[in-house]
Scaffold this motif. Structure first.
Motif, PDB file in Angstrom:
ATOM      1  N   LEU A   1       0.961  -1.130  -0.120  1.00 28.29           N
ATOM      2  CA  LEU A   1       0.041   0.062   0.020  1.00 28.29           C
ATOM      3  C   LEU A   1       0.766   1.266   0.199  1.00 28.29           C
ATOM      4  O   LEU A   1       1.883   1.302   0.654  1.00 28.29           O
ATOM      5  CB  LEU A   1      -0.938   0.205   1.256  1.00 28.29           C
ATOM      6  CG  LEU A   1      -2.041  -0.856   1.504  1.00 28.29           C
ATOM      7  CD1 LEU A   1      -2.853  -0.722   2.713  1.00 28.29           C
ATOM      8  CD2 LEU A   1      -2.987  -0.873   0.363  1.00 28.29           C
TER       9      LEU A   1
ATOM     10  N   THR B   1       0.992   4.632   1.561  1.00 28.32           N
ATOM     11  CA  THR B   1       0.494   5.257   2.696  1.00 28.32           C
ATOM     12  C   THR B   1       1.196   6.541   3.179  1.00 28.32           C
ATOM     13  O   THR B   1       2.260   6.830   2.619  1.00 28.32           O
ATOM     14  CB  THR B   1       0.539   4.219   4.102  1.00 28.32           C
ATOM     15  OG1 THR B   1       2.019   3.994   4.305  1.00 28.32           O
ATOM     16  CG2 THR B   1      -0.028   2.820   3.795  1.00 28.32           C
TER      17      THR B   1
ATOM     18  N   SER C   1     -10.320  -1.654   9.611  1.00 26.91           N
ATOM     19  CA  SER C   1     -10.316  -1.187   8.104  1.00 26.91           C
ATOM     20  C   SER C   1     -11.707  -1.327   7.801  1.00 26.91           C
ATOM     21  O   SER C   1     -12.557  -2.256   8.318  1.00 26.91           O
ATOM     22  CB  SER C   1      -9.275  -2.283   7.122  1.00 26.91           C
ATOM     23  OG  SER C   1      -8.150  -2.106   7.607  1.00 26.91           O
TER      24      SER C   1
ATOM     25  N   ARG D   1     -15.891  -0.394   1.582  1.00 27.74           N
ATOM     26  CA  ARG D   1     -14.955   0.344   0.421  1.00 27.74           C
ATOM     27  C   ARG D   1     -15.537   0.663  -0.646  1.00 27.74           C
ATOM     28  O   ARG D   1     -15.183   1.641  -1.534  1.00 27.74           O
ATOM     29  CB  ARG D   1     -13.616  -0.798   0.434  1.00 27.74           C
ATOM     30  CG  ARG D   1     -12.945  -1.164   1.518  1.00 27.74           C
ATOM     31  CD  ARG D   1     -11.820  -2.578   1.376  1.00 27.74           C
ATOM     32  NE  ARG D   1     -11.436  -2.601   2.670  1.00 27.74           N
ATOM     33  CZ  ARG D   1     -10.329  -3.186   2.799  1.00 27.74           C
ATOM     34  NH1 ARG D   1      -9.467  -3.744   1.632  1.00 27.74           N
ATOM     35  NH2 ARG D   1      -9.803  -3.456   3.916  1.00 27.74           N
TER      36      ARG D   1
ATOM     37  N   SER E   1     -15.563   4.733  -2.186  1.00 23.80           N
ATOM     38  CA  SER E   1     -15.139   4.853  -3.334  1.00 23.80           C
ATOM     39  C   SER E   1     -16.190   5.614  -4.447  1.00 23.80           C
ATOM     40  O   SER E   1     -16.086   6.031  -5.280  1.00 23.80           O
ATOM     41  CB  SER E   1     -14.543   3.669  -3.850  1.00 23.80           C
ATOM     42  OG  SER E   1     -15.196   2.667  -4.313  1.00 23.80           O
TER      43      SER E   1
ATOM     44  N   ILE F   1      -6.449   3.510   8.666  1.00 21.66           N
ATOM     45  CA  ILE F   1      -6.155   2.104   8.825  1.00 21.66           C
ATOM     46  C   ILE F   1      -5.038   1.673   9.667  1.00 21.66           C
ATOM     47  O   ILE F   1      -3.900   2.543   9.748  1.00 21.66           O
ATOM     48  CB  ILE F   1      -6.128   1.396   7.782  1.00 21.66           C
ATOM     49  CG1 ILE F   1      -4.962   1.503   6.734  1.00 21.66           C
ATOM     50  CG2 ILE F   1      -7.430   1.410   6.789  1.00 21.66           C
ATOM     51  CD1 ILE F   1      -4.647   0.653   5.491  1.00 21.66           C
TER      52      ILE F   1
ATOM     53  N   TYR G   1      -1.847  -0.559   9.685  1.00 23.90           N
ATOM     54  CA  TYR G   1      -0.834  -1.171   8.454  1.00 23.90           C
ATOM     55  C   TYR G   1       0.285  -1.437   9.001  1.00 23.90           C
ATOM     56  O   TYR G   1       0.889  -0.459   9.620  1.00 23.90           O
ATOM     57  CB  TYR G   1      -1.081  -0.451   7.304  1.00 23.90           C
ATOM     58  CG  TYR G   1      -0.301  -1.144   5.970  1.00 23.90           C
ATOM     59  CD1 TYR G   1      -0.820  -2.224   5.657  1.00 23.90           C
ATOM     60  CD2 TYR G   1       1.011  -0.491   5.557  1.00 23.90           C
ATOM     61  CE1 TYR G   1      -0.133  -2.854   4.406  1.00 23.90           C
ATOM     62  CE2 TYR G   1       1.464  -1.037   4.606  1.00 23.90           C
ATOM     63  CZ  TYR G   1       1.044  -2.139   3.978  1.00 23.90           C
ATOM     64  OH  TYR G   1       1.790  -2.941   2.945  1.00 23.90           O
TER      65      TYR G   1
ATOM     66  N   CYS H   1      -4.525   6.039   3.601  1.00 24.21           N
ATOM     67  CA  CYS H   1      -4.148   5.620   2.256  1.00 24.21           C
ATOM     68  C   CYS H   1      -5.520   6.039   1.576  1.00 24.21           C
ATOM     69  O   CYS H   1      -6.648   6.244   2.187  1.00 24.21           O
ATOM     70  CB  CYS H   1      -3.807   4.179   2.145  1.00 24.21           C
ATOM     71  SG  CYS H   1      -5.232   3.041   2.427  1.00 24.21           S
TER      72      CYS H   1
ATOM     73  N   ILE I   1      -8.869   5.519  -0.748  1.00 25.51           N
ATOM     74  CA  ILE I   1      -9.427   4.399  -0.693  1.00 25.51           C
ATOM     75  C   ILE I   1      -9.176   3.485  -1.696  1.00 25.51           C
ATOM     76  O   ILE I   1      -9.424   1.960  -1.805  1.00 25.51           O
ATOM     77  CB  ILE I   1     -11.100   4.750  -0.757  1.00 25.51           C
ATOM     78  CG1 ILE I   1     -12.183   3.659  -0.698  1.00 25.51           C
ATOM     79  CG2 ILE I   1     -11.326   5.653  -2.037  1.00 25.51           C
ATOM     80  CD1 ILE I   1     -11.923   2.927   0.524  1.00 25.51           C
TER      81      ILE I   1
ATOM     82  N   GLU J   1      -6.488   2.321  -2.869  1.00 22.51           N
ATOM     83  CA  GLU J   1      -5.625   1.428  -2.623  1.00 22.51           C
ATOM     84  C   GLU J   1      -6.253   0.229  -1.783  1.00 22.51           C
ATOM     85  O   GLU J   1      -5.670  -1.089  -2.048  1.00 22.51           O
ATOM     86  CB  GLU J   1      -4.465   2.190  -1.538  1.00 22.51           C
ATOM     87  CG  GLU J   1      -3.499   3.229  -2.067  1.00 22.51           C
ATOM     88  CD  GLU J   1      -2.409   2.602  -3.141  1.00 22.51           C
ATOM     89  OE1 GLU J   1      -2.102   1.493  -2.580  1.00 22.51           O
ATOM     90  OE2 GLU J   1      -2.300   3.056  -4.062  1.00 22.51           O
ATOM     91  N   LEU J   2      -7.174   0.412  -1.253  1.00 21.74           N
ATOM     92  CA  LEU J   2      -8.037  -0.684  -0.773  1.00 21.74           C
ATOM     93  C   LEU J   2      -8.842  -1.569  -1.569  1.00 21.74           C
ATOM     94  O   LEU J   2      -9.572  -2.541  -0.971  1.00 21.74           O
ATOM     95  CB  LEU J   2      -8.720  -0.480   0.566  1.00 21.74           C
ATOM     96  CG  LEU J   2      -7.927   0.264   1.760  1.00 21.74           C
ATOM     97  CD1 LEU J   2      -8.811   0.795   3.020  1.00 21.74           C
ATOM     98  CD2 LEU J   2      -6.919  -0.521   2.263  1.00 21.74           C
ATOM     99  N   LEU J   3      -9.099  -0.903  -2.536  1.00 20.59           N
ATOM    100  CA  LEU J   3     -10.065  -1.582  -3.756  1.00 20.59           C
ATOM    101  C   LEU J   3      -9.427  -1.187  -4.949  1.00 20.59           C
ATOM    102  O   LEU J   3     -10.043  -0.600  -6.007  1.00 20.59           O
ATOM    103  CB  LEU J   3     -11.387  -0.842  -3.512  1.00 20.59           C
ATOM    104  CG  LEU J   3     -12.661  -1.301  -4.394  1.00 20.59           C
ATOM    105  CD1 LEU J   3     -12.980  -2.587  -3.714  1.00 20.59           C
ATOM    106  CD2 LEU J   3     -13.641  -0.378  -4.189  1.00 20.59           C
TER     107      LEU J   3
END
Length: 138
Positions: free
Chosen positions: A2, A4, A99, A105, A109, A119, A121, A128, A130, A132-134
């Protein structure tokens, strides 16, 4: 890996707002997640998740915080965070950052591809984007 960023003072304030809303409204079996979202104008909206006996109709705290913000005329988001409140049977003394789930997510987004999420991490709090998480959002 990620991409971050470190947290700023205002991010810790956002976490405190999420902790405050769940600390005030925690009910075992009903509400154990608190969330807070900061709009791009700097206003903060916080909410708890709403648990249901039928799990699929439970509504996450992030969704309620976003809805609260939108209902108050704030449609653009800077940062969002969710925290979990310990249950009475857990040997944990304070809330911790969690998270967002997969549905959140997607929701976050959908309402702001540049929204940052706080989050945990690699054992530290970071933020980060969003997406990055999806990755590879439809």
């Amino acid at each position: 890996m990620l991409k971050t960023k470190p947290l700023e003072n205002k991010d810790y304030e956002l976490i405190k707002e999420a902790e405050k809303v769940i600390g005030t409204n925690y009910v075992y079996g009903r509400h154990h997640i608190g969330a807070a979202v900061r709009s791009k104008t700097g206003k903060i909206f916080s909410a708890v998740h709403v648990e249901a006996n039928v799990g699929r109709i439970t509504v996450c705290g992030e969704a309620i915080a976003i809805g609260k913000s939108i209902s108050e005329g704030e449609h653009e988001f800077e940062t969002i965070v969710a925290v979990a409140h310990p249950h009475p049977h857990e040997n944990i003394e304070k809330c911790w950052v969690v998270s967002p789930c997969g549905m959140c997510r997607e929701l976050i987004s959908d309402y702001g591809k540049d929204t940052e999420v706080i989050i945990s991490y690699k054992d530290k709090l970071v933020k980060c984007n969003i997406l990055e998480l999806l990755p590879e959002k439809y």
